[in-house]
Design a protein around this motif. Structure first.
Motif, short mmCIF file in Angstrom:
data_model
loop_
_atom_site.label_atom_id
_atom_site.label_comp_id
_atom_site.label_asym_id
_atom_site.label_seq_id
_atom_site.Cartn_x
_atom_site.Cartn_y
_atom_site.Cartn_z
N ILE A 103 8.25 10.74 -4.57
CA ILE A 103 7.35 10.44 -3.64
C ILE A 103 7.69 10.90 -2.48
N LEU A 104 7.38 10.33 -1.66
CA LEU A 104 7.65 10.74 -0.45
C LEU A 104 9.04 10.80 -0.36
N ALA A 105 9.60 11.61 -0.90
CA ALA A 105 10.96 11.53 -0.93
C ALA A 105 11.51 12.28 0.10
N ALA A 106 12.58 12.12 0.30
CA ALA A 106 13.14 12.74 1.30
C ALA A 106 13.74 13.93 1.01
N ALA A 107 14.75 14.07 0.74
CA ALA A 107 15.38 15.13 0.67
C ALA A 107 14.75 16.24 0.45
N SER A 153 2.71 -7.65 -2.75
CA SER A 153 2.57 -7.17 -1.38
C SER A 153 3.03 -5.73 -1.23
N PHE A 154 3.66 -5.18 -2.23
CA PHE A 154 4.07 -3.77 -2.12
C PHE A 154 2.97 -2.82 -2.56
N PHE A 155 1.81 -3.39 -2.92
CA PHE A 155 0.72 -2.53 -3.39
C PHE A 155 0.30 -1.52 -2.32
N LEU A 156 0.18 -2.00 -1.08
CA LEU A 156 -0.24 -1.08 -0.01
C LEU A 156 0.72 0.10 0.11
N ALA A 157 2.01 -0.19 -0.01
CA ALA A 157 3.00 0.88 0.11
C ALA A 157 2.78 1.93 -0.98
N LYS A 158 2.42 1.46 -2.17
CA LYS A 158 2.18 2.41 -3.26
C LYS A 158 0.99 3.31 -2.96
N LEU A 159 0.01 2.78 -2.22
CA LEU A 159 -1.18 3.59 -1.92
C LEU A 159 -0.89 4.75 -0.98
N THR A 160 0.31 4.77 -0.41
CA THR A 160 0.64 5.91 0.45
C THR A 160 1.08 7.12 -0.35
N TYR A 161 1.24 6.94 -1.64
CA TYR A 161 1.69 8.05 -2.49
C TYR A 161 0.51 8.98 -2.78
N VAL A 180 -4.21 4.74 3.33
CA VAL A 180 -3.12 4.35 4.20
C VAL A 180 -2.04 5.42 4.19
N THR A 181 -1.18 5.39 5.19
CA THR A 181 -0.09 6.36 5.24
C THR A 181 1.13 5.68 5.85
N ILE A 182 2.19 6.43 6.03
CA ILE A 182 3.40 5.87 6.63
C ILE A 182 3.62 6.58 7.96
N ASP A 183 3.84 5.81 9.00
CA ASP A 183 4.02 6.47 10.30
C ASP A 183 5.49 6.79 10.55
N THR A 184 5.77 7.32 11.71
CA THR A 184 7.14 7.77 11.96
C THR A 184 8.12 6.61 12.12
N ASN A 185 7.61 5.40 12.25
CA ASN A 185 8.52 4.25 12.22
C ASN A 185 8.69 3.73 10.80
N LEU A 186 8.17 4.47 9.85
CA LEU A 186 8.25 4.13 8.43
C LEU A 186 7.49 2.85 8.09
#
Lengths: 580, 314, 321
Positions: A35-39, A219-227, A115-121
């Protein structure tokens, strides 16, 4: 996911030892979900460069001379301009098919979801302007922004969102990992398995409102929607050209892909209508053909380059001309570890596993062999990750106690009684991956007298055997897919999880994990996860090694606000150039 | 001669069938599963099984193979497993062309330096000039590309800054120079030695002695007999290198940032991307067999003593 | 070397006689280059084989207090990223290279290649066609793919089998890396025979019609005897050249396999892997000794082999004086 992680991990390692570009290598590694993985791999292509990880802003690498490294913007900001990066050819640009960091890095800039993830994660609105949660945490109602449009100017509607979810879950799409990311939605399982034509849990309320029902109050469902699997696509453009639509994708992201020459370049251009604010850069050029990032950087051919261990020695010297351009960042949300199959003797005795943990001096390996590019891992969750708690207690280096524990184990202190141990690692892809493992093995031999055999296998074979749990001991990594502790602890240690490669099975942990899934109070939820983390550490199915990812990179002084993040998020729109 | 060509051509489809079937079967029964890699880490057994079924990977191997052959016969090599949505032909076409150009450039370099050196060494046979020339080229052959490539890059791209560090712009672009040199230098030794040996052999032949004895000017003797003979090693070399003509090593590609075949193929192997692996093997094998046939046909033109089906032909 | 116990009459016709070999060897020894090359090769092979005796440290002796040191008296070639002595690792790497190249060449090029070449050339017709076509295919085949499949498939069973032997005889064999050597050499041998077979076949076709072979056949010599005693010695010169040229190829393949993760298992050193790992610009600019010493060692070995090949060719080939 491990693989991913693996990927990342490899890359990271790779970059630690080589500075080259081997972009493709990273690709290989990224089979996993990612995912949004980093590396990132992607990022630079290889090892080299990747800038991905790292947290937000640069903390002057040049601690040595006490000077903040970031380009202290002496120049005047420029409007527009082109940022050039070394990258690698992404395996796909179809968000629903993404599993690798390389593809994801581009996809998040071109497409978007609710939804997405901002620069503050943090999880924030993207196409949605807001949402309500009702039905005891099971019903999410999203309102779509009136100004959200596709690149061709067409407004995004609730129907587009619904169609995209239907496409992602259509068995014919063959979307990898779709059950992981969207499987919490009611009816997705039936759809994936071909038992239903539509997802029962998704309902279009009106043109700009969509309602999604999930099976439990997770509650982690929203986080999954950022994928990217949950990203919104334009039905017309996809259906007009089902095979090739992503050559000229019509997304909703901050950048439009205006040129794509396979294996050569990708050019992203600013989306003037972007609803969260258009990018400052006019264009981003990604060089896909490879090359040696360090050389290209020194010759001013690219603006950003990852730094490998070998180059680091040179660059950390305060007198080096590029020292001022070196940035240091926190590691990615990923962990490298040795997994131990708890059913295989002698690893079936927790005391043996604990002894093996205690006999490794991670700090020494991290600083000397890996040049401080990794952070020794005390627990499981990476620092900065939601739910991270520095007070969990892992294993410090203690050879005396290690020896003592080994003697107390059911195999006793007599080494003759201890069955042979073999550790397996995936093929090296040319990186000197085994170096740190060799040191670990030597520490075991020296501190415990246990001789361990080393076995490398080729990647695809490794994957298969890992999934079949054929290894006694293996060296691998894990990288976060979304910012929630569930992504580490539930997936890796729940007894029925398909990624529980160590066969770890603790009813107490299972019960806690089940409880955490539906806990809506975040503080309470995180404290349950902390409890789980501590129990797992004590049971020791793992030897956590370090949090990896690229920590150093070079950024040209003209580039401002380039952020390194431990997750892959859309971030290029913040970057601007100066006339420096 | 006609029957000889026919014979060789008859073998071609048989060879191709056998090879492609072996590759195909390895893909189905060998270690590693492309679908597992494709579907990612979370995919459970059931999903993987469904995709396998959907893609017809559970059918009888002969049925699958037949289907594949049928598609190939229509020019369709299928779609890559890994690069989803891209056809194999699309992926291969450009990359093969890039690799071919680079290989030709390297070969030209080897030949244009190797032949004069070989002739020179032969003319000085036995002297220290001879030994020195051969030794120099051997040295070039003995140093691995892992050293030559970085040194070339550091010297020409970084220190002197006269050549670009990476990339590809086609045959007539400065970016081809460094990789072609790195790939071509080892070949110089082979061409030099072959040319030298061929020339020495010709010099001692009766017809050359006769030509000289007849009083033909030395330049004509050389042009007519010796030079023509020296072409044989070049042709031989061509025959040998042709299997790799559409390939560049992934090492060269990695150092110089060239979008060639090497990386694609290695990636395909790692990902068990069988549509690509199968296609590459079929194409390369066909090329190899065809060009070897052509090489065999050229020999008699260069050297009347060689007859087809004889020593040089195989 | 062939001992001459041939009947006098064939000796008269064949060149397989002791005198031919003796003359050639003498010719070779007369050349300073040939002798020099032989000496260097013997020295390198010798130190490789006797690695445990001639190396100052153990190849896996990690010393984190002195990593990446340049050359010094204690470590003439410096130390690597984990403080291991590079000289020691180079010598052990030499041993790996020596074993793999020799085993592969002997089984693949020499045994398989020469036999098939002789058979193809001598019998001709359908046998010839089959052998040559199969060879063509195997050399056209991108070997890396097949080798990978072979190694991935056969390595586990072979390891288990060797472990079984280990249990009975009580010596640790697997740890010595024998299995790696065996599997790699076998896999590489499959691809290394064709060049040799093709060469030998070509020579046989020329020799076959020669008078001395006809004479041998006329007096009733058996086919294998004719092949090995009369035909083979005539093609020895080119064969040796071919072998020396093949070394580089085998050493190169070993690097590739290491890259795929199926080569020699760490911590056993291999020159190929050392070069591969350190073969990049960053290392060359910061710790050049990590790359230069393994490269120079391998280059020297390949160079002397190539040079020796030429010298041998001159010595053995009656046409070249």
């Amino acid at each position: 996911m491990p693989l991913t992680c693996l990927n990342t991990y490899k890359q990271a390692r790779y970059s630690v030892f080589k500075e080259q570009n081997m972009g493709w290598k990273s690709l290989l590694l990224t089979f996993g979900v990612l995912i949004l993985a980093a590396a990132c791999s992607g990022s630079s292509g290889n090892g080299s460069s990747s800038e991905t990880s790292a947290t937000t802003t640069p903390a002057g690498a040049s601690d040595s001379n006490g000077q903040a490294s970031d380009s202290t913007g002496t120049g005047k900001p420029l409007e527009g301009g082109r940022l050039v990066r070394l990258f690698i050819d992404p395996p796909t640009l179809d968000p629903h098919l993404t599993t690798d960091a390389t593809s994801a890095t581009i996809i998040v800039e071109v497409f978007g979801g609710l939804v997405t993830i901002d620069t503050n994660l943090e999880v924030v609105a993207d196409l949605a302007e807001g949402w309500d949660i009702s039905g005891e945490g099971r019903v999410y109602t999203f309102r779509i922004r009136p100004d959200a449009v596709f690149h061709d100017g067409k407004p995004v509607t609730a129907e587009d969102v619904r169609w995209s979810l239907e496409r992602a879950t259509n068995p014919l799409t063959e979307a990898p990992n779709v059950d992981q990311y969207l499987g919490d939605i009611v009816g997705v399982d039936a759809k994936i398995n071909g038992d239903a034509r539509e997802i029962s849990g998704v309902r279009v309320v009106d043109e700009r409102t969509i309602e999604i029902t999930i099976d439990e109050a997770k509650s982690f469902f929203l986080a999954k929607l950022t994928y990217p699997t949950a990203f919104v696509l334009d039905q017309i453009s996809v259906e007009a050209n089902p095979k090739n639509w992503f050559r000229k994708p019509n997304g909703t992201g901050p950048f439009m892909m205006t040129e794509y020459k396979v294996g050569e370049t990708i050019i992203l251009s600013r989306n003037e209508n972007y609803h969260l604010g258009p990018p400052k850069l006019a264009e981003v050029e990604m060089i896909l053909s490879g090359g040696t990032s360090m050389l290209m950087y020194e010759n001013d051919e690219i603006d950003i380059a990852g730094v490998g261990l070998a180059d680091l020695d040179r660059l950390l010297d305060p007198t080096h001309s590029l020292n001022g351009e070196l940035l240091k960042a926190a590691p990615a949300f990923s962990i490298q570890y040795i997994g131990m199959n708890v059913n295989e003797p002698p690893l079936d005795d927790p005391k043996v596993r604990q002894a093996l943990n205690l006999a490794v001096d991670k700090r020494e390996i991290a600083t000397i062999v890996l040049g401080d590019q990794v952070v020794p891992a005390n627990g499981i969750l990476p620092p900065g990750f939601p739910g991270y708690n520095p007070s969990v207690s892992g294993y410090d280096f203690d050879p005396v106690r290690a020896k003592q524990l080994l003697a107390e184990s059911k195999y006793g202190g007599d080494l003759e009684n201890i069955p042979p141990i073999t550790i397996t690692t995936p093929g090296s892809f040319g990186a000197n991956v085994s170096l740190d493992m060799e040191v670990v093995l030597q520490m075991w031999e020296k501190n415990l007298g246990i001789r361990t055999e080393f076995q490398q296998t080729e990647f695809a074979t490794f994957l298969k055997d890992l999934n079949k749990r054929r290894f006694q001991m293996f060296d691998i990594g894990w990288i976060a897919d979304y910012p929630d502790p569930e992504n580490f602890l539930d997936i890796l240690f729940y007894s029925d999880s398909s990624n529980n490669h160590t066969n770890y099975n603790n009813p107490e942990v299972d019960a806690l994990l089940e409880q955490a899934r539906v806990e809506t109070d975040e503080t309470l939820r995180f404290s349950i996860y902390n409890q789980v983390e501590q129990i797992v550490l004590d049971d020791a199915p793992w030897i956590p090694l370090w949090y990896s990812g690229e920590r150093y990179l070079l950024v040209k002084p003209r580039v401002q606000d380039y952020l390194q993040t431990p997750l892959i998020i859309p971030k290029l729109r913040h970057v601007y150039l100066t006339d420096n | 001669m006609g029957t000889y060509i026919v014979q060789r051509l008859v073998w071609l489809p048989i060879i191709l069938l056998i090879i492609s079937f072996i590759t195909f079967a390895l893909g189905r029964f060998g270690p590693g599963d492309p679908v597992e890699i494709l579907m990612g880490q979370y995919a459970d057994e059931q999903v993987v099984e469904r995709v396998r079924e959907q893609r017809g990977l559970n059918d009888n191997i002969f049925v699958q193979y037949g289907r594949y052959l049928n598609n190939v016969a229509h020019g369709d090599f299928g779609e890559s497993f890994k690069y989803r949505g891209r056809t194999v032909s699309e992926l291969l076409r450009n990359k093969m062309w890039v690799s071919a150009q680079l290989n030709i450039a390297a070969l030209l370099l080897s030949v244009s330096i190797g032949i004069p050196l070989g002739l020179f060494a032969a003319s000085k046979q036995g002297t220290s000039w001879d030994i020195g020339t051969v030794a120099m080229t051997l040295l070039g052959q003995s140093i691995p590309i892992f050293l030559t490539a970085p040194v070339l890059l550091i010297v020409f791209a970084l220190k002197l800054d006269i050549l670009p560090t990476h990339g590809w712009g086609g045959f007539f672009d400065t970016r081809i120079i460094l990789p072609a040199v790195a790939m071509g230098v080892p070949g110089i030794a082979i061409i030099t030695r072959l040319t030298r040996a061929a020339t020495l052999e010709v010099i001692s032949q009766d017809y050359v002695r006769t030509a000289r004895a007849k009083g033909l000017p030395e330049s004509i003797v050389q042009r007519r007999h010796i030079l023509r003979n020296a072409l044989i090693p070049v042709v031989t070399m061509l025959g040998f290198s042709v299997a790799g003509l559409f390939f560049t090593s992934f090492i060269v590609e990695r150092f110089f940032g060239i979008p060639g075949m090497g990386s694609l193929f290695i990636e395909a192997i790692f990902a068990r991307d069988f549509p690509i692996i199968n296609a590459v093997i079929i194409i390369v094998t066909t090329m190899f067999v065809m060009i070897n046939l052509i090489v065999d046909l050229i020999y008699p033109l260069l050297d009347p003593r060689i007859r087809l089906g004889g020593a040089y032909a195989s | 070397m062939l001992r001459d116990d041939a009947q006098p009459e064939t000796e008269h016709y064949g060149q397989a006689s002791r005198s031919y070999w003796a003359i050639s060897i003498r010719r070779l020894l007369r050349k300073k280059i040939g002798v020099g090359c032989l000496a260097i090769i013997l020295l390198m092979y010798g130190s490789g084989i006797l690695a445990p005796l001639v190396t100052p440290y153990g190849y896996a002796d990690i010393d984190l207090s002195s990593t990446k040191q340049g050359p010094s008296l204690a470590h003439p070639f410096g130390t690597d990223q984990t403080g291991r002595d590079v000289l020691t690792r180079v010598i052990y790497g030499l041993r790996t290279t020596v074993i793999i190249t020799v085993v592969t060449l002997v089984t693949g090029s020499l045994a398989l290649g020469i036999t098939l070449g002789l058979v193809a050339g001598y019998f001709g017709k359908i046998i010839d066609s089959i052998i040559m076509r199969v060879g063509e295919v195997s050399s056209a085949f991108p070997e890396i793919f097949l080798v990978l499949i072979i190694v991935a498939t056969i390595k586990a069973p072979i390891t288990d089998w060797v472990r079984g032997i280990e249990d009975t005889i009580g010596i640790e064999i697997v740890r010595l890396g024998v299995v790696d050597y065996l599997v790699l050499s076998l896999a590489l041998a499959i691809f290394s025979w064709f060049g040799m077979a093709r060469l030998v076949r070509g020579q046989v076709l020329q020799v076959r019609e020669d008078q001395y072979v006809e004479a041998a056949r006329a007096i009733g010599c058996s086919t294998p005897r004719i092949l090995f005693r009369h035909v083979l010695p005539n093609v020895m010169g080119p064969v040796i050249v071919m072998v020396s040229a093949g070394l580089a190829g085998v050493a190169g393949s070993e690097i590739l396999l290491s890259f795929l993760g199926i080569g020699i298992q760490p911590p056993t050193p291999s020159l190929g892997l050392m070069i591969f790992e350190n073969g990049n610009i960053a290392v060359l600019r910061t710790n050049p000794h990590l790359l230069l010493f393994p490269v120079l060692t391998l280059s020297l070995l390949l160079f002397t082999f190539n040079l020796l090949g030429d010298a041998v060719n001159d010595a053995f080939n009656p046409r070249a004086r």
